[in-house]
Write a protein that holds these residues in place. Structure first.
Motif, PDB file in Angstrom:
ATOM      1  N   GLY A  32       6.951  -3.968  -1.571  1.00  0.00           N
ATOM      2  CA  GLY A  32       6.595  -5.317  -1.987  1.00  0.00           C
ATOM      3  C   GLY A  32       7.331  -5.789  -3.218  1.00  0.00           C
ATOM      4  O   GLY A  32       7.370  -6.992  -3.502  1.00  0.00           O
ATOM      5  N   THR A  66       2.260 -10.173  -4.737  1.00  0.00           N
ATOM      6  CA  THR A  66       2.358 -10.486  -3.314  1.00  0.00           C
ATOM      7  C   THR A  66       0.941 -10.677  -2.781  1.00  0.00           C
ATOM      8  O   THR A  66      -0.032 -10.563  -3.535  1.00  0.00           O
ATOM      9  CB  THR A  66       3.046  -9.343  -2.549  1.00  0.00           C
ATOM     10  N   SER A  68      -0.611  -8.654  -1.014  1.00  0.00           N
ATOM     11  CA  SER A  68      -1.299  -7.359  -1.029  1.00  0.00           C
ATOM     12  C   SER A  68      -1.570  -6.831  -2.434  1.00  0.00           C
ATOM     13  O   SER A  68      -2.522  -6.074  -2.634  1.00  0.00           O
ATOM     14  CB  SER A  68      -0.471  -6.317  -0.268  1.00  0.00           C
ATOM     15  N   ARG A  69      -0.714  -7.180  -3.385  1.00  0.00           N
ATOM     16  CA  ARG A  69      -0.829  -6.595  -4.714  1.00  0.00           C
ATOM     17  C   ARG A  69      -0.596  -7.642  -5.798  1.00  0.00           C
ATOM     18  O   ARG A  69       0.331  -8.459  -5.715  1.00  0.00           O
ATOM     19  CB  ARG A  69       0.195  -5.466  -4.911  1.00  0.00           C
ATOM     20  N   ASP A 119       2.771  -2.181  -2.018  1.00  0.00           N
ATOM     21  CA  ASP A 119       1.987  -2.953  -1.042  1.00  0.00           C
ATOM     22  C   ASP A 119       1.407  -2.078   0.056  1.00  0.00           C
ATOM     23  O   ASP A 119       0.228  -2.187   0.394  1.00  0.00           O
ATOM     24  CB  ASP A 119       2.871  -4.047  -0.419  1.00  0.00           C
TER      25      ASP A 119
END
Length: 405
Positions: A32, A66, A68-69, A119
């Motif tokens: 990511g 992102t 996800s993170r 990620d």
């Protein structure tokens, strides 16, 4: 019965797929944010230090959030790692010790092993990564690709693809300690009945490394019906594994015979901007630097149509165009990179020399998918495609709580 051309695709499926022989596979890691990997550890530690010094919006920007993170994302610890699970927005400590990984085929790099920064770290791989484990990494299908279909490493692989669709990562063992081979149930018994009780999980992997090839349906692995060819392929596969493991598991590091070993004939400059090959002198030119002899086979070694030496160099060349934390990298070309390049040249040259022996083992009577079905090896049970339950201790969840997994 000999396998027919085009096996594994278009209705002709006489040749077994690797996906059936090693049924548990994991998708490639997805970081990511590119700054969490690097060819050297000093850059990673400097990037971490710059990030934790930053505050508020500047930390957020450098982190590179992102979906996800982000700095405030709650995340469990990676198996086997003792990094913090507190929200990264509160992080002020030192950088976790980077771990050596295989970044795509043949490129050994470093990764910050912090789940808060990655990620999709694939924790199931980290759980089984130990001193007994080997990972087979598919290179993904690219039409007209004449390069190897997979590589093997003792390092944690990220599965990055040089070109085309990434392949899958297949651990040799489903549990830590070299327990429970990741092979289709019944396959070892079938091969032992035909080729002898000396057949092991590692000898199956050695044959796979020797024989695996690309197909539109995925990586296929012809299985020999004749015992002499099986053991010749296993012996050759042992050589291929030794080269790719580069001294891991107590093996010897690869070396070319005296007189053919590559040496630095002119020092690599602080910032080599170009990489060229002189076929007449078998020389690799890094700016004003010069390494020779470099066999043409090492220079032309490709995966997915991409020259491995060119890709390796491009990942270490000038930081022009990089921004944020990724721009933090060595000012001068480190001596360690030259040593790693000499070893990579050696590995690729020796692998190229073994290709004719691999090709010579390609023809002969095969065990077909029909044979595997008749023996009850196929179809593979769904449970063999899922990770084993390997937890023998508690794993830390977000903010220090223990995860129930």
């Amino acid at each position: 019965m000999a396998a027919r051309a085009g096996a594994g695709a278009g209705g002709d499926d006489d040749i077994p797929l690797l996906d059936d022989l090693m049924p548990w596979s994991v998708r490639p890691l997805r970081t990511g944010r590119p700054w969490v990997t690097a060819p050297d550890t000093a850059s990673l530690k400097a990037r971490w230090a710059r990030l934790v010094r930053a505050e508020g919006a500047e930390r957020e920007r450098l982190f590179g959030p992102t979906r996800s993170r982000g700095p405030r994302t709650p995340v469990a610890a990676l198996p086997g790692q003792s990094t913090s699970t507190a929200r990264f927005a509160r992080e002020s400590g030192p950088c976790p010790e980077p771990v050596r990984i295989l970044h795509g085929p043949f490129d050994e790099q470093w990764l910050i092993p912090d789940h808060r920064l990655i990620d999709a770290a694939r924790p199931e791989l980290w759980r089984v990564a130990d001193g007994h484990q080997l990972f087979a990494v598919e290179h993904g299908y690219v039409p007209q690709d004449a390069g190897p279909a997979l590589s093997v490493t003792a390092l944690l692989p990220d599965g990055h693809s040089a070109a085309g669709r990434p392949g899958r990562i297949r651990p040799l063992y489903r549990r830590p300690g070299g327990l429970e081979p990741n092979l289709a149930p019944g396959l070892l018994g079938l091969l032992r009945a035909r080729h002898g009780d000396a057949v092991t999980a590692e000898s199956v992997l050695a044959w796979i490394v020797t024989a695996a090839r690309h197909s539109p349906a995925g990586c296929v692995v012809p299985l020999p019906a004749d015992t002499a060819r099986w053991w010749a392929g296993v012996e050759l596969g042992g050589e291929l594994l030794r080269l790719q493991l580069r001294g891991a598991r107590g093996g010897e590091r690869p070396r070319l015979p005296g007189g053919r070993r590559p040496y630095v004939r002119a020092a690599v400059p602080a910032a080599p901007g170009t990489l060229e090959y002189d076929p007449d002198d078998e020389a690799l030119l890094l700016g004003s630097g010069r390494i020779s002899p470099v066999p043409a086979g090492a220079w032309e070694f490709r995966v997915g149509g991409v020259r491995m030496l060119e890709l390796w160099f491009a990942r270490r060349a000038s930081a022009d165009g990089a921004d944020g934390l990724e721009a933090i990298r060595p000012r001068d070309w480190p001596r360690e990179w030259t040593s790693e390049l000499l070893e990579l040249i050696t590995v690729l040259a020796l692998l190229t020399e073994l290709r004719p022996r691999q090709q010579a083992l390609a023809d002969g009577p095969q065990l077909t998918t029909g044979d595997l079905r008749a023996a009850g090896v196929l179809p593979v049970a769904a449970t063999a495609r899922r990770p084993a339950s390997v937890l023998d201790h508690q794993e830390e969840g977000p903010d220090g709580q223990f995860a129930l997994l």
